[in-house]
Design a protein around this motif. Structure first.
Motif, short mmCIF file in Angstrom:
data_model
loop_
_atom_site.label_atom_id
_atom_site.label_comp_id
_atom_site.label_asym_id
_atom_site.label_seq_id
_atom_site.Cartn_x
_atom_site.Cartn_y
_atom_site.Cartn_z
N VAL A 24 0.51 -1.32 -0.10
CA VAL A 24 -0.03 0.09 0.05
C VAL A 24 0.82 1.22 -0.24
O VAL A 24 0.71 2.32 -0.92
CB VAL A 24 -1.02 0.19 1.35
CG1 VAL A 24 -1.64 1.14 1.55
CG2 VAL A 24 -1.86 -0.84 1.15
N ALA A 37 -9.41 4.38 -1.32
CA ALA A 37 -8.86 2.91 -0.96
C ALA A 37 -9.59 2.00 -1.83
O ALA A 37 -8.66 0.83 -2.19
CB ALA A 37 -9.71 2.70 0.30
N TYR A 57 -7.87 -1.02 3.94
CA TYR A 57 -8.22 0.23 5.01
C TYR A 57 -7.42 -0.03 6.03
O TYR A 57 -7.10 1.31 6.49
CB TYR A 57 -9.72 -0.19 5.30
CG TYR A 57 -10.82 0.21 4.10
CD1 TYR A 57 -11.02 1.63 4.08
CD2 TYR A 57 -11.37 -0.47 3.48
CE1 TYR A 57 -11.73 2.22 3.19
CE2 TYR A 57 -12.20 0.16 2.40
CZ TYR A 57 -12.48 1.54 2.29
OH TYR A 57 -13.38 2.05 1.41
N LEU A 60 -4.17 1.44 5.22
CA LEU A 60 -3.99 2.86 5.34
C LEU A 60 -4.37 3.58 6.53
O LEU A 60 -3.77 4.75 6.92
CB LEU A 60 -5.28 3.19 4.45
CG LEU A 60 -5.04 3.08 2.85
CD1 LEU A 60 -6.66 3.10 2.20
CD2 LEU A 60 -4.18 3.79 2.30
N PHE A 81 -5.95 9.60 -0.67
CA PHE A 81 -4.90 9.21 0.07
C PHE A 81 -3.58 9.81 -0.84
O PHE A 81 -3.70 9.73 -2.05
CB PHE A 81 -4.64 7.66 0.41
CG PHE A 81 -5.71 7.29 1.40
CD1 PHE A 81 -5.71 7.48 2.59
CD2 PHE A 81 -6.90 6.55 0.84
CE1 PHE A 81 -6.76 7.32 3.55
CE2 PHE A 81 -7.76 6.36 1.49
CZ PHE A 81 -7.90 6.59 3.03
#
Length: 138
Positions: A24, A37, A57, A60, A81
């Protein structure tokens, strides 16, 4: 950035460098498009089919708590993000939906904080038409 380097950055910020968190974090650093996301999940699930939406999630949220990424709340219908944690502003085009970075003077940003308060992070954003979409509206 190589996975070993990303793992070292995560560790230095007190984050256990799991495969999911590294993936990620790497995605955000290499795709400065302010993804949601769901966008990250859709992109990574091709390479990592065992990753769930919940995994994305949770990763993140962990990266946000460690201040390794920023949340961009410029769109009313979804959170985006950003792997760029330096002070900068965002512009969201109301036509194409893209979010663009722009430089700001950190001193000017901090000067906007009300007297007597101690700001930790400031977010400046604009909405309107990007240079590509503006001529299409006329």
């Amino acid at each position: 950035m190589a996975n070993q380097n990303l793992a070292a950055v995560l560790s230095a910020h007190g984050v256990r460098p799991t495969q999911q968190r590294i993936a990620v974090f790497d995605y955000l650093l290499t795709h400065p498009t302010h993804p949601s996301a769901d966008t990250i999940y859709n992109a990574l699930s091709k390479q990592y089919p065992v990753f769930s939406r919940t995994t994305i999630y949770n990763s993140l949220n962990t990266l946000l708590e460690a201040k390794l990424i920023r949340a961009v709340n410029i769109s009313p219908d979804e959170q985006r993000f950003d792997g760029n944690i330096r002070d900068h502003g965002h512009f969201r085009c109301v036509s194409c939906g893209e979010i663009f970075d722009f430089d700001i003077d950190p001193a000017a940003l901090h000067a906007l904080c009300p007297s007597g308060f101690q700001g930790e992070q400031g977010d400046i954003f604009f909405t309107g038409l990007c240079p590509h979409c503006a001529p299409l509206r006329h």
